[in-house]
Motif scaffolding. Structure first.
Motif, PDB file in Angstrom:
ATOM      1  N   THR A   1       0.836  -1.202   0.000  1.00 51.65           N
ATOM      2  CA  THR A   1       0.000   0.000   0.000  1.00 51.65           C
ATOM      3  C   THR A   1       0.868   1.249   0.000  1.00 51.65           C
ATOM      4  OG1 THR A   1      -1.778  -1.170   1.148  1.00 51.65           O
ATOM      5  CG2 THR A   1      -1.830   1.238   1.228  1.00 51.65           C
ATOM      6  N   MET A   2       1.918   1.270   0.839  1.00 53.71           N
ATOM      7  CA  MET A   2       2.784   2.457   0.873  1.00 53.71           C
ATOM      8  C   MET A   2       3.491   2.675  -0.460  1.00 53.71           C
ATOM      9  SD  MET A   2       4.228   2.729   4.752  1.00 53.71           S
ATOM     10  CE  MET A   2       4.538   1.010   5.066  1.00 53.71           C
ATOM     11  N   LEU A   3       3.937   1.603  -1.101  1.00 57.69           N
ATOM     12  CA  LEU A   3       4.566   1.760  -2.414  1.00 57.69           C
ATOM     13  C   LEU A   3       3.562   2.310  -3.425  1.00 57.69           C
ATOM     14  CD1 LEU A   3       6.760  -1.454  -2.494  1.00 57.69           C
ATOM     15  CD2 LEU A   3       7.571   0.914  -2.364  1.00 57.69           C
ATOM     16  N   ASN A   4       2.324   1.861  -3.336  1.00 60.39           N
ATOM     17  CA  ASN A   4       1.283   2.407  -4.211  1.00 60.39           C
ATOM     18  C   ASN A   4       1.002   3.879  -3.905  1.00 60.39           C
ATOM     19  OD1 ASN A   4       0.306   0.334  -6.095  1.00 60.39           O
ATOM     20  ND2 ASN A   4      -0.147  -0.809  -4.245  1.00 60.39           N
ATOM     21  N   LEU A   5       1.139   4.283  -2.658  1.00 63.64           N
ATOM     22  CA  LEU A   5       0.953   5.688  -2.278  1.00 63.64           C
ATOM     23  C   LEU A   5       2.130   6.559  -2.728  1.00 63.64           C
ATOM     24  CD1 LEU A   5      -0.477   5.155   1.312  1.00 63.64           C
ATOM     25  CD2 LEU A   5      -1.681   6.275  -0.579  1.00 63.64           C
ATOM     26  N   ILE A   6       3.319   5.976  -2.747  1.00 54.22           N
ATOM     27  CA  ILE A   6       4.526   6.707  -3.150  1.00 54.22           C
ATOM     28  C   ILE A   6       4.559   6.947  -4.662  1.00 54.22           C
ATOM     29  CG2 ILE A   6       7.035   6.441  -3.420  1.00 54.22           C
ATOM     30  CD1 ILE A   6       7.035   5.141  -0.609  1.00 54.22           C
ATOM     31  N   THR A   7       4.059   5.997  -5.430  1.00 58.11           N
ATOM     32  CA  THR A   7       4.154   6.066  -6.894  1.00 58.11           C
ATOM     33  C   THR A   7       3.635   7.383  -7.471  1.00 58.11           C
ATOM     34  OG1 THR A   7       4.103   3.668  -7.057  1.00 58.11           O
ATOM     35  CG2 THR A   7       3.538   4.901  -9.053  1.00 58.11           C
ATOM     36  N   PRO A   8       2.433   7.865  -7.093  1.00 60.73           N
ATOM     37  CA  PRO A   8       1.989   9.147  -7.659  1.00 60.73           C
ATOM     38  C   PRO A   8       2.892  10.316  -7.254  1.00 60.73           C
ATOM     39  CG  PRO A   8       0.170   8.046  -6.507  1.00 60.73           C
ATOM     40  CD  PRO A   8       1.406   7.252  -6.267  1.00 60.73           C
ATOM     41  N   MET A   9       3.491  10.238  -6.067  1.00 57.91           N
ATOM     42  CA  MET A   9       4.414  11.287  -5.642  1.00 57.91           C
ATOM     43  C   MET A   9       5.636  11.318  -6.552  1.00 57.91           C
ATOM     44  SD  MET A   9       4.294  11.152  -1.502  1.00 57.91           S
ATOM     45  CE  MET A   9       2.936  11.925  -0.620  1.00 57.91           C
ATOM     46  N   LEU A  10       6.149  10.144  -6.902  1.00 51.40           N
ATOM     47  CA  LEU A  10       7.289  10.073  -7.814  1.00 51.40           C
ATOM     48  C   LEU A  10       6.923  10.621  -9.188  1.00 51.40           C
ATOM     49  CD1 LEU A  10       8.668   6.572  -6.792  1.00 51.40           C
ATOM     50  CD2 LEU A  10       9.731   8.798  -6.332  1.00 51.40           C
ATOM     51  N   HIS A  11       5.722  10.315  -9.653  1.00 52.35           N
ATOM     52  CA  HIS A  11       5.273  10.851 -10.944  1.00 52.35           C
ATOM     53  C   HIS A  11       5.192  12.378 -10.910  1.00 52.35           C
ATOM     54  CE1 HIS A  11       3.963   7.327 -13.415  1.00 52.35           C
ATOM     55  NE2 HIS A  11       4.218   6.742 -12.265  1.00 52.35           N
ATOM     56  N   GLN A  12       4.896  12.922  -9.740  1.00 53.57           N
ATOM     57  CA  GLN A  12       4.793  14.380  -9.589  1.00 53.57           C
ATOM     58  C   GLN A  12       6.168  15.034  -9.424  1.00 53.57           C
ATOM     59  OE1 GLN A  12       2.177  16.357  -9.837  1.00 53.57           O
ATOM     60  NE2 GLN A  12       0.469  14.945  -9.740  1.00 53.57           N
ATOM     61  N   GLY A  13       7.229  14.238  -9.270  1.00 48.85           N
ATOM     62  CA  GLY A  13       8.567  14.793  -9.088  1.00 48.85           C
ATOM     63  C   GLY A  13       8.867  15.175  -7.651  1.00 48.85           C
ATOM     64  N   MET A  14       8.132  14.588  -6.723  1.00 50.36           N
ATOM     65  CA  MET A  14       8.322  14.905  -5.313  1.00 50.36           C
ATOM     66  C   MET A  14       9.527  14.162  -4.737  1.00 50.36           C
ATOM     67  SD  MET A  14       4.294  14.933  -4.182  1.00 50.36           S
ATOM     68  CE  MET A  14       4.618  15.345  -2.471  1.00 50.36           C
ATOM     69  N   ILE A  15      10.025  14.645  -3.629  1.00 51.26           N
ATOM     70  CA  ILE A  15      11.147  14.047  -2.920  1.00 51.26           C
ATOM     71  C   ILE A  15      10.570  13.236  -1.766  1.00 51.26           C
ATOM     72  CG2 ILE A  15      13.210  14.536  -1.559  1.00 51.26           C
ATOM     73  CD1 ILE A  15      13.239  17.267  -3.200  1.00 51.26           C
ATOM     74  N   ILE A  16      10.763  11.934  -1.791  1.00 50.36           N
ATOM     75  CA  ILE A  16      10.132  11.040  -0.827  1.00 50.36           C
ATOM     76  C   ILE A  16      10.988  10.902   0.429  1.00 50.36           C
ATOM     77  CG2 ILE A  16       9.156   8.729  -0.466  1.00 50.36           C
ATOM     78  CD1 ILE A  16       7.869  10.455  -2.765  1.00 50.36           C
ATOM     79  N   VAL A  17      10.318  11.021   1.571  1.00 52.27           N
ATOM     80  CA  VAL A  17      10.976  10.860   2.870  1.00 52.27           C
ATOM     81  C   VAL A  17      10.359   9.647   3.565  1.00 52.27           C
ATOM     82  CG1 VAL A  17      11.315  11.895   5.147  1.00 52.27           C
ATOM     83  CG2 VAL A  17      11.467  13.317   3.108  1.00 52.27           C
ATOM     84  N   GLY A  18      11.190   8.729   3.966  1.00 57.27           N
ATOM     85  CA  GLY A  18      10.739   7.557   4.720  1.00 57.27           C
ATOM     86  C   GLY A  18      11.134   7.683   6.178  1.00 57.27           C
ATOM     87  N   LEU A  19      11.080   6.577   6.853  1.00 57.74           N
ATOM     88  CA  LEU A  19      11.414   6.562   8.280  1.00 57.74           C
ATOM     89  C   LEU A  19      12.568   5.588   8.490  1.00 57.74           C
ATOM     90  CD1 LEU A  19      10.317   7.982  10.791  1.00 57.74           C
ATOM     91  CD2 LEU A  19       8.873   5.994  11.182  1.00 57.74           C
ATOM     92  N   PRO A  20      13.737   6.072   8.907  1.00 55.94           N
ATOM     93  CA  PRO A  20      14.901   5.194   9.031  1.00 55.94           C
ATOM     94  C   PRO A  20      14.805   4.238  10.222  1.00 55.94           C
ATOM     95  CG  PRO A  20      15.449   7.393   9.818  1.00 55.94           C
ATOM     96  CD  PRO A  20      14.044   7.458   9.268  1.00 55.94           C
ATOM     97  N   GLY A  21      15.607   3.207  10.168  1.00 52.92           N
ATOM     98  CA  GLY A  21      15.654   2.211  11.233  1.00 52.92           C
ATOM     99  C   GLY A  21      16.243   2.723  12.531  1.00 52.92           C
ATOM    100  N   THR A  22      16.803   3.925  12.521  1.00 57.57           N
ATOM    101  CA  THR A  22      17.352   4.488  13.754  1.00 57.57           C
ATOM    102  C   THR A  22      16.268   4.959  14.708  1.00 57.57           C
ATOM    103  OG1 THR A  22      17.587   6.621  12.659  1.00 57.57           O
ATOM    104  CG2 THR A  22      19.540   5.188  12.717  1.00 57.57           C
ATOM    105  N   VAL A  23      15.039   5.051  14.234  1.00 60.14           N
ATOM    106  CA  VAL A  23      13.910   5.356  15.117  1.00 60.14           C
ATOM    107  C   VAL A  23      13.607   4.067  15.859  1.00 60.14           C
ATOM    108  CG1 VAL A  23      11.478   6.020  15.222  1.00 60.14           C
ATOM    109  CG2 VAL A  23      13.009   7.114  13.565  1.00 60.14           C
ATOM    110  N   PRO A  24      13.775   4.032  17.188  1.00 58.09           N
ATOM    111  CA  PRO A  24      13.667   2.769  17.928  1.00 58.09           C
ATOM    112  C   PRO A  24      12.400   1.960  17.626  1.00 58.09           C
ATOM    113  CG  PRO A  24      14.407   4.509  19.385  1.00 58.09           C
ATOM    114  CD  PRO A  24      14.051   5.157  18.068  1.00 58.09           C
TER     115      PRO A  24
END
Length: 176
Positions: free
Chosen positions: A104-127
């Motif tokens: 689902t998240m990858l499907n949500l990210i796809t339109p953002m990539l088509h729009q040329g947006m810069i995607i921010v995720g959540l790193p593993g350093t967040v406990p």
């Protein structure tokens, strides 16, 4: 710095997660956060935003129909390049642990990539993310009938994503 959180929620789980994301972003100095359910969200506001975070309940590994319909209205923004270089992030909830959170998240990210947006995720350093999170955004399981409340660690993940988006957006705006 303006951040827009748009969500679809059929119960209260995704809404609670959206609110925790908005709360995390608002905790960063200089952040102005708007939050709307997709039925009230205005696609015309997106051009004014520096960051956009959207999310929904996962439906069999994909976007809910209400949020998908809203996203499908963004074609004119794509044609104008209006969302290029805006920061974007995503979140979702599902009823089961293996209910398609990452799909689902990858499907949500796809339109953002088509729009040329810069995607921010959540790193593993967040406990909380290291144990049961995702690098694509925030995805949490809310099994029906188990508990109507979202676990505190899940809400912490939401806050962490909101803060991360706000910090990255501020750095990007300031050219750092």
């Amino acid at each position: 710095m303006k951040i827009y959180v748009v969500y679809d929620s059929e119960g209260n789980h995704t809404k609670a997660l959206a609110e925790s994301i908005a709360q995390g972003a608002a905790a960063v100095p200089g952040a102005e956060v708007l939050i709307d359910h997709v039925n009230e969200a205005d696609v015309y506001k997106l051009q004014e935003m520096d960051a956009i975070i959207w999310g929904c309940p996962g439906h069999f590994g994909t976007i809910s129909s209400s949020l998908k319909t809203w996203i499908d209205k963004l074609g004119y923004l794509w044609a104008e390049g209006a969302l290029i270089n805006k920061v974007g992030a995503v979140f979702c909830t599902t009823a089961t642990v293996h209910g398609g959170l990452e799909a689902t998240m990858l499907n949500l990210i796809t339109p953002m990539l088509h729009q040329g947006m810069i995607i921010v995720g959540l790193p593993g350093t967040v406990p909380e993310n290291a144990l049961y999170g995702s690098y694509y955004g925030v995805g949490i399981s809310c099994p029906p009938g188990v508990d109507d409340n979202i676990a505190k660690n899940d809400l912490k993940l939401g806050e962490a994503l909101g803060k991360r988006v706000a910090h990255v957006t501020r750095s990007f705006i300031n050219g750092l």
